[in-house]
Design a protein around this motif. Structure first.
Motif, short mmCIF file in Angstrom:
data_model
loop_
_atom_site.label_atom_id
_atom_site.label_comp_id
_atom_site.label_asym_id
_atom_site.label_seq_id
_atom_site.Cartn_x
_atom_site.Cartn_y
_atom_site.Cartn_z
N LYS A 93 0.82 -1.21 0.00
CA LYS A 93 0.00 0.00 0.00
C LYS A 93 0.86 1.26 0.00
CE LYS A 93 -3.89 2.20 2.37
NZ LYS A 93 -4.86 2.12 3.49
N GLY A 94 0.52 2.18 -0.92
CA GLY A 94 1.21 3.45 -1.00
C GLY A 94 2.49 3.43 -1.81
N THR A 95 2.86 2.28 -2.37
CA THR A 95 4.08 2.18 -3.17
C THR A 95 3.74 1.71 -4.58
OG1 THR A 95 4.60 -0.14 -2.64
CG2 THR A 95 5.34 1.55 -1.08
N VAL A 96 4.69 1.87 -5.48
CA VAL A 96 4.47 1.57 -6.90
C VAL A 96 4.87 0.12 -7.21
CG1 VAL A 96 5.26 2.10 -9.25
CG2 VAL A 96 4.74 3.96 -7.63
N THR A 97 4.05 -0.53 -8.03
CA THR A 97 4.41 -1.79 -8.69
C THR A 97 4.19 -1.59 -10.18
OG1 THR A 97 3.85 -3.19 -6.80
CG2 THR A 97 3.88 -4.24 -8.96
N ARG A 107 5.92 0.02 -19.03
CA ARG A 107 5.75 1.47 -19.07
C ARG A 107 4.29 1.88 -18.83
NH1 ARG A 107 8.23 1.62 -24.85
NH2 ARG A 107 7.42 -0.50 -24.64
N PHE A 108 3.34 1.00 -19.18
CA PHE A 108 1.93 1.31 -18.98
C PHE A 108 1.58 1.39 -17.50
CE2 PHE A 108 -2.67 -0.19 -19.29
CZ PHE A 108 -3.15 1.03 -19.73
N PHE A 109 2.40 0.78 -16.64
CA PHE A 109 2.14 0.75 -15.20
C PHE A 109 3.06 1.69 -14.42
CE2 PHE A 109 0.12 -2.97 -16.71
CZ PHE A 109 -0.86 -3.33 -15.80
N ARG A 129 -5.97 -5.11 -18.51
CA ARG A 129 -7.37 -4.64 -18.48
C ARG A 129 -7.66 -3.91 -17.17
NH1 ARG A 129 -7.18 -5.02 -23.18
NH2 ARG A 129 -8.31 -6.45 -24.55
N ALA A 130 -7.13 -4.44 -16.07
CA ALA A 130 -7.36 -3.79 -14.78
C ALA A 130 -6.73 -2.41 -14.75
CB ALA A 130 -6.80 -4.66 -13.66
N ARG A 131 -5.55 -2.27 -15.34
CA ARG A 131 -4.90 -0.96 -15.40
C ARG A 131 -5.66 -0.02 -16.33
NH1 ARG A 131 -2.21 2.90 -12.79
NH2 ARG A 131 -0.58 3.91 -14.04
N GLU A 132 -6.17 -0.53 -17.43
CA GLU A 132 -6.97 0.30 -18.33
C GLU A 132 -8.19 0.87 -17.62
OE1 GLU A 132 -6.19 -1.67 -22.76
OE2 GLU A 132 -7.72 -2.53 -21.45
N LYS A 133 -8.80 0.06 -16.78
CA LYS A 133 -9.98 0.52 -16.05
C LYS A 133 -9.62 1.65 -15.09
CE LYS A 133 -13.82 -1.28 -13.27
NZ LYS A 133 -14.40 -2.51 -12.62
N VAL A 134 -8.47 1.55 -14.44
CA VAL A 134 -8.03 2.60 -13.52
C VAL A 134 -7.75 3.89 -14.28
CG1 VAL A 134 -6.15 3.31 -11.98
CG2 VAL A 134 -7.12 1.01 -11.80
N LEU A 135 -7.08 3.80 -15.42
CA LEU A 135 -6.68 4.98 -16.18
C LEU A 135 -7.81 5.53 -17.06
CD1 LEU A 135 -3.05 4.06 -17.30
CD2 LEU A 135 -3.77 5.47 -15.37
N GLY A 136 -8.81 4.69 -17.31
CA GLY A 136 -9.91 5.13 -18.16
C GLY A 136 -9.55 5.22 -19.63
#
Length: 519
Positions: free
Chosen positions: A122-126, A131-133, A363-370
């Protein structure tokens, strides 16, 4: 006032940093000869528990070692400030409170690194090496990360992984190449190459790793370390997903000592809410206790070839031959035998499952970024996998898992005759950097990738535990391991043999020359 012993312990610990900066030494952690050869996280924890070293001093040493070797490119996300805040709080405790904390959390205050792939704090980057993440901040702790914290480990960053763990090298367009500490022209292996690098270089004695087709065992082999992939379901994958890659991918660690691997598995194994696959245990107590018991006489089946007919390099065969010699000297029985498998059916599902798993993450990242991922945000091979994944059907996914289970049934029956299987880890020793990068055409990638996991990936598909044990060094000073697999749920059998081999063919005192990796 500190005791004389505490002063000695503190100097010993800190001097390890100076040694790494000036030459190639691994941490000078312990006082007696036996422990000094182990140089493991268990010994780190003991020094902190005794008060010889504070958690803040331990963390500062690990960070200093990381920063002293920037050309390793192994620690790609640095959560130093967060870890220092925790280490300061730990170090401020009284002796009585420290004793209570270490009794509850056996690895209390020990610095630790998590692989930058599908594990979240929590609070850190993965980033998953993609590059998309970039900049993707986690909103929760993965179950395994929560268990690491409960064990007392202080996570100060994340280690390099190739994009989505899709290749057995640790190179990405996001972070660049992570060279092998033993020979900078060659790969560390993948996808847990960053983890293997930090352990081989003496930054840490043990680090988190994961394995979906050999990604613990291959880097362990390439870097002269111990790496065990547990049975399917032994460690938690949640809370978002109960199985990584439909059960192919398992988390654990790469370590210098067998003791650290066994101890960490004791601290983190077991079901979580929603778990349905929980393997049996083959030890009455802990895996750590089982190391002192030693296995009974084992009947070990050596596979004389692989299922793809790929020639085995002489150095990889040498590692197997040395393992055979060591096992015979220990009183174990060696038999040359291997089961018949429907190879085409079994291995055809590997690409389907891994590609669809990658697509679900995107797909999960796409949903977050819209928005949808762009082709320039994903490496060449992974973009191809993503396009293929869009066309796979539910029937193909079902049949992939069915074929995996068929292979598992065949191997379960084979293990009724044998206690363990012995094979090479790879058909070739550590390749040059660039050979297995995802940023290349499919044909050139596939030609080399098939040499990487004709052995290891099978045990991901079947769910059985397997390990890589250091056995051989090439004329180019590159390590090569031997690969052992066991029946489902029989990690204790692997640990028992590994502990024997660690004593008879020791590897802990072998360290690389790190001078070329300094700033």
């Amino acid at each position: 006032m500190e005791s004389v012993n505490q002063n000695i312990g503190r100097r010993s610990f800190i001097q390890g940093t100076t040694a790494v900066m000036s030459s190639a030494a691994v941490p000078a952690m312990a006082k007696d000869k036996k422990e000094s050869q182990m140089l493991d996280g268990y010994a780190w924890a003991e020094q902190i528990r005794r008060g010889d070293v504070t958690p803040l001093e331990a963390l500062d040493v690990a960070i200093a070692r990381t920063e002293a070797l920037p050309k390793l490119n192994a620690v790609v996300i640095k959560d130093y400030a967060l870890a220092r805040d925790l280490a300061k709080q730990m170090s401020a405790l009284s002796a009585a409170d420290r004793a209570a904390a270490t009794a509850k959390a056996p690895m209390w205050g020990v610095p630790f690194l998590v692989k930058d792939l599908n594990q979240y704090m929590k609070g850190t980057v993965t980033t998953n090496g993609c590059r998309f993440f970039k900049g993707a901040v986690a909103e929760y702790d993965s179950t395994l990360v929560a268990r690491y914290k409960a064990a007392g480990l202080n996570i100060f960053g994340k280690t390099a992984s190739p994009e989505f763990g899709q290749t057995p090298t640790t190179e990405s367009l996001l972070y660049g190449k992570s060279p092998n500490p033993w020979n900078a022209a060659h790969t560390t292996g993948g996808s847990s190459g960053g983890a293997a690098s930090v352990v081989a270089a003496g930054i840490l004695p043990v680090a988190h790793a994961s394995d979906g087709g050999g990604s613990i065992r291959i880097p362990a082999s390439h870097c002269g370390l111990f790496g065990l992939k547990p049975s399917r379901g032994r460690l938690p994958a949640g809370p978002a997903n109960m199985e990584g890659w439909m059960g192919l991918s398992m988390n654990h660690a790469i370590s210098r000592s067998v003791r650290d691997s066994a101890h960490l598995l004791d601290l983190t194994q077991g079901r979580e809410p929603g778990s349905r696959t929980v393997p049996p245990r083959d030890v009455d107590g802990t895996y750590l206790e089982a190391l002192n018991q030693g296995p009974r006489k084992l009947k070990i089946a050596v596979w004389p070839k692989n299922y793809f007919g790929i020639p085995v390099h002489a150095d990889c065969q040498a590692a197997v031959d040395k393992a055979i010699k060591a096992c015979l000297a220990l009183g174990h029985e060696i038999v040359e035998d291997m089961p018949q498998l429907p190879v085409a059916d079994v291995f055809s599902g590997l690409g389907i499952v891994t590609s669809v798993g990658m697509m679900a993450t995107i797909r999960a990242r796409e949903k977050v970024l819209g928005r949808a991922v762009r082709q320039d945000e994903v490496e060449q091979m992974d973009w191809l996998y993503l396009e293929k994944a869009k066309a796979y059907t539910a029937e193909q996914m079902l049949m992939a898992r069915t074929h995996f289970d068929t292979a598992g049934q065949i191997l379960d029956r084979f293990f009724l005759k044998y206690d363990l299987v012995l094979t090479p880890v790879m058909a070739v020793p550590p390749p040059l950097l660039g050979v297995l990068t995802l940023d290349q055409p499919y044909d050139s990638f596939a030609r080399e990738a098939v040499k990487a996991s004709p052995y290891t990936a099978l045990f991901n598909m079947t769910g059985q535990p397997a390990m890589s044990v250091p056995m051989h060094w090439t004329k180019d000073n590159l390590p090569v391991g031997a690969h052992f697999a066991a029946p489902f749920g029989r990690e204790g059998r692997l640990f028992g043999l590994a502990a024997q081999l660690e004593q008879t063919v020791p590897w802990a005192d072998r360290t690389p020359d790190l001078s070329v990796f300094k700033a």
